[in-house]
Design an enzyme around this catalytic site. Structure first.
Site, PDB file in Angstrom:
ATOM      1  N   ASP A 296       0.869  -1.168   0.000  1.00 31.91           N
ATOM      2  CA  ASP A 296       0.000   0.000   0.000  1.00 31.91           C
ATOM      3  C   ASP A 296       0.914   1.228   0.000  1.00 31.91           C
ATOM      4  O   ASP A 296       2.138   1.130   0.166  1.00 31.91           O
ATOM      5  CB  ASP A 296      -0.970  -0.010   1.187  1.00 31.91           C
ATOM      6  CG  ASP A 296      -2.194   0.863   0.894  1.00 31.91           C
ATOM      7  OD1 ASP A 296      -2.130   1.678  -0.048  1.00 31.91           O
ATOM      8  OD2 ASP A 296      -3.203   0.752   1.603  1.00 31.91           O
TER       9      ASP A 296
HETATM   10  C1  BGC Z   1      -4.908   3.317  -0.114  1.00 28.68           C
HETATM   11  C2  BGC Z   1      -4.979   2.312  -1.242  1.00 28.68           C
HETATM   12  C3  BGC Z   1      -4.806   3.017  -2.548  1.00 28.68           C
HETATM   13  C4  BGC Z   1      -3.482   3.734  -2.535  1.00 28.68           C
HETATM   14  C5  BGC Z   1      -3.149   4.417  -3.834  1.00 28.68           C
HETATM   15  C6  BGC Z   1      -3.689   4.201  -0.207  1.00 28.68           C
HETATM   16  O1  BGC Z   1      -3.758   5.253   0.680  1.00 28.68           O
HETATM   17  O2  BGC Z   1      -4.943   2.644   1.117  1.00 28.68           O
HETATM   18  O3  BGC Z   1      -6.185   1.619  -1.182  1.00 28.68           O
HETATM   19  O4  BGC Z   1      -4.897   2.104  -3.618  1.00 28.68           O
HETATM   20  O5  BGC Z   1      -3.503   4.709  -1.511  1.00 28.68           O
HETATM   21  O6  BGC Z   1      -3.924   5.510  -4.058  1.00 28.68           O
END
Ligand code: BGC
Length: 763
Positions: A296
């Site tokens: 993530d």
């Molecule tokens: C989120 C993800 C997301 C990623 C990219 C993160 O803060 O938890 O679900 O895909 O950002 O935007």
């Protein structure tokens, strides 16, 4: 064939021989081995530094979904692109823009390995469909698949070939803002919807230019954050992990999802990003996942504040060794992997495995054949916001609405002859219905409720705002008035309500009051909206309350007093049109709640598939010593699976084809469903089971099947479910998935509180 050509091109460009000539076969096995050979032929050419770079993912612009990185500014990123030290990017969109970035790599880098372009296409791209929780309320897998297909169509036309969706985290706690992004509290419904979304995004041919990679996230436990506070720690037993949290992820792998994202949280003491148990043992070995795992945003780096890694190099070592293939925005892999391999802290074998997985995706997408295949500006223009997409978004929105209450058939509203007062800031809002996680869409692109009502020219509509929606957190909200206490609009709203026959009040959460980082400790109507509701009720009791929200809310007063309540979530671009059609009866609501609505926050976590406990129910009204609260019933305000229609249904003659189930046998459970009302309607018929005695305590009910049945007024139809032993499996005390002999209660009904059952003996 195409892919062979591309490898030849790549090899020729490098002045090297291409070893692979095998065609891409038509069977999955043949296709896999052919691609694997090509992957190896590329891998062989790569330096250690380039391998680390292939696992590096950069964000296109800062501060969209996470904190700005401390290093790695634009100039450094550009340098890395040119040197082939970036494997994928996120948040770069638009056919031309994507072409420009891809061109930097193709024109400058040594190996010319194309980039993958990722984006959070969570519920639509520019054309926004209902938030995922709302879509889940449709229980309509075909429509959900179409909605994801529509999103892939529009996003791929803008250069994107990878979405970070679906989010398949099961959650039982509405305080967690990201419940809007999932399918609610049930692992079975969640699994079915995960599969539908993956099919929609990935289609049947990943090499087509209108399909995109899907990503099952967040592996795992993210939706079980303690106290519903986003990013918080997670502690769950192995049984809960296996029986509740794993199933939608396992279903995603079985459906062929090509990527996984790990999670910010620690799980039982180990950050998910660091867990080789999750990423290697379970995902890659036990479930045979052949795709890639992306971290993530910054989750590799976040192992430092977690107190699990001492510095970024240490974090990179832990993550790669644990099976985290791609580094999203931590700058850990690009800066440290080469040294880590040289010092023996990371094996080249593990590094190669990760790189292979990424290269494989690129071959599957057909990017080696044509790195610009998603960069057709003409197609982008034709597809974006096109009419067919609006039709799908509207259909999805209509099916996502849940009718919670309708006393004295206040709904549907007459299309003429009555004065209708519309009250609430959200009713005029063209941004809020887009909900959270719609970063591809522009503000003010949704049809507001007021606009939707105008499609009914004979309706006599008046409008008063009443009060603004209070926002606790204003990041990314530009044009909203933030006002928690101002009641200056009350008088006008009261006047408007006095002069009307019926009042439609749209209240709830602004679109950005749920979503990532938007946990709440109170779940009532924000700001002064509850007071407004009561003030209007004092002068006109004929209120239709339309809720707009991204999570279950606590609305005990409204549930008691307001005659009609419509759960309209954040329904996306076509929101106002869909709600107006429902209110005026042109569409009969058919949605059912995918999450229990609590009576009070103190009941959370609250979910239908709970355990019985040793003290399950009060045998005597005055008894104290049973599992309950002194001040609120155990039951939810509205249960899982609940939703009304403008017609009524009766369930009769529940029957089993046999009261015994042995070995490989299948039996059926059936019910006769009758539409007992005056209009046609669709009912979601639900099958639940209870394993009465087992080696581990089992939930009081578990959803095991459902079917959408449309009946004309007066019509009856038998609905049948097939039951076999596989359906009754669970992760038992023997630490394996198995079906235990014994008795099972079989329920078929209209929601999770259904109580008529037949007993099935399994031997
Ligand atoms: C989120 C993800 C997301 C990623 C990219 C993160 O803060 O938890 O679900 O895909 O950002 O935007």
């Amino acid at each position: 064939m195409k892919i062979v050509k591309s490898v030849i091109c790549l090899s020729l460009a490098l002045g090297m021989a291409c070893s692979s000539t095998a065609p891409v076969g038509t069977t999955p096995t043949a296709a896999k081995s052919a691609i694997d050979i090509k992957v190896d032929s590329v891998l062989k050419l790569m330096t250690l530094q380039e391998k680390g770079g292939q696992l590096n993912q950069y964000n296109g612009f800062y501060d969209v979904t996470g904190p700005e990185p401390k290093s790695g500014q634009a100039a450094e990123k550009l340098e890395h692109l040119k040197k082939g030290l970036v494997g994928s990017v996120l948040n770069i969109t638009g056919a031309e823009q994507v072409r420009n970035i891809q061109k930097i790599v193709m024109d400058n880098s040594r190996l010319k390995i194309p980039l993958i372009f990722g984006f959070d296409v969570i519920h639509g791209f520019k054309t926004i469909s209902p938030i995922p929780l709302a879509e889940a309320a449709s229980w309509d897998l075909r429509t959900i698949e179409k909605s994801a297909r529509m999103a892939a169509e529009e996003a791929s036309a803008a250069g994107i070939n990878w979405t970070f969706a679906p989010m398949v985290d099961v959650s039982r706690d509405a305080r967690w803002g990201r419940v809007m992004e999932g399918s609610g509290e049930d692992p079975y419904l969640g699994s079915q919807i995960a599969v539908a979304r993956i099919k929609g995004f990935q289609g049947t041919d990943l090499a087509a230019n209108n399909t995109i990679l899907a990503c099952a996230k967040h592996f795992v436990g993210y939706g079980f954050a303690e106290a519903g506070r986003d990013y918080n720690s997670v502690d769950v037993s192995e049984a809960t992990l296996e029986n509740v949290l794993f199933p939608p992820f396992k279903a995603s792998v079985d459906a062929g999802v090509r990527t996984f994202m790990n999670a910010f949280n620690d799980l039982n003491g180990v950050p998910a990003t660091a867990s080789s148990y999750l990423q290697r043992d379970v995902l890659k070995n036990r479930w045979n996942f052949s795709g890639a795992v992306v971290s993530d945003w910054g989750s590799i780096m976040e192992m430092i504040p977690h107190g699990y890694a001492s510095n970024l190099s240490h974090a990179a070592e832990i993550a790669l060794n644990a099976g985290n293939d791609i580094d999203m925005e931590s700058y850990a892999y690009v800066n440290h992997l080469e040294d880590l391999v040289r010092s023996g802290k990371v094996s080249e074998e593990n590094l190669n495995d990760a790189v292979r997985r990424v290269l494989k995706l690129k071959f599957e997408l057909g990017l080696f054949d044509d790195p610009y295949k998603y960069c057709d500006a003409k197609r982008e223009k034709e597809v974006t916001f096109s009419e067919p997409l609006q039709i799908i978004a509207l259909d999805m929105a209509l099916k996502s609405v849940v009718l919670l209450k309708n006393e004295q058939n206040l709904l549907p509203l007459p299309k003429s002859g009555k004065r209708i007062a519309v009250i609430g800031a959200l009713a005029a809002d063209k941004t809020s219905p887009l909900g959270s996680w719609r970063i591809g869409a522009s503000d003010n692109t949704a049809v507001s409720l007021l606009e939707g009502l105008k499609n009914y020219p004979n309706a006599q509509i008046t409008y008063a705002k009443g009060a603004d929606v209070a926002l606790g957190e204003t990041k990314f909200v530009s044009e909203l008035t933030i006002n928690t206490t101002d009641k200056s609009g009350f008088a006008a709203a009261i006047e408007t309500a006095k002069n009307a026959d019926i009042v439609v009040m749209m209240l709830g959460e602004h679109g950005l009051q749920s979503g990532e980082g938007r946990s709440r400790s109170e779940l009532g109507l924000p700001g002064v909206q509850q007071e407004l509701l009561e003030a209007v009720f004092a002068v006109n009791k004929s209120i239709v309350l339309v809720l707009q929200n991204g999570r279950p809310l606590t609305i005990p007063w409204a549930a008691e007093n307001i005659p009609a309540i419509v759960e309209a979530w954040h329904l996306g671009t076509q929101s106002g049109n869909a709600i107006a059609q429902i209110l005026f009866g042109d569409f009969n609501p058919q949605g059912k709640l995918p999450m229990s609505f609590p009576r009070s926050v103190g009941q959370l976590p609250l979910y239908y598939n709970a355990k019985s406990t040793g003290r399950p129910a009060a045998n005597e009204p005055n008894s104290v010593f049973w599992s309950h609260y002194g001040d609120v019933p155990n039951t939810p305000q509205f249960p899982f699976g609940y939703g009304l229609s403008y017609t009524t249904f009766s369930y009769n003659n529940l029957r089993l084809s046999s009261a015994k189930l042995t070995d490989s046998q299948k039996i059926t459970a059936s019910i006769d469903l009758t539409n007992t009302g005056k209009v046609s309607g669709t009912e979601v018929v639900q099958l639940y089971i209870q394993d009465e005695v087992a080696t581990g305590t089992r939930p009081v009910k578990e959803l095991k099947g459902f079917e959408l049945v449309t009946l004309a007024a007066g019509e009856t139809k038998s609905v049948t479910f097939t039951i076999d032993k596989k359906m009754l499996e669970f992760f038992s005390a023997n630490r394996k998935w198995e079906t235990e002999d014994g008795t099972f209660k079989i329920y078929i009904g209209t929601n999770a509180q259904t109580n008529s059952f037949k007993v099935l003996t399994v031997e």
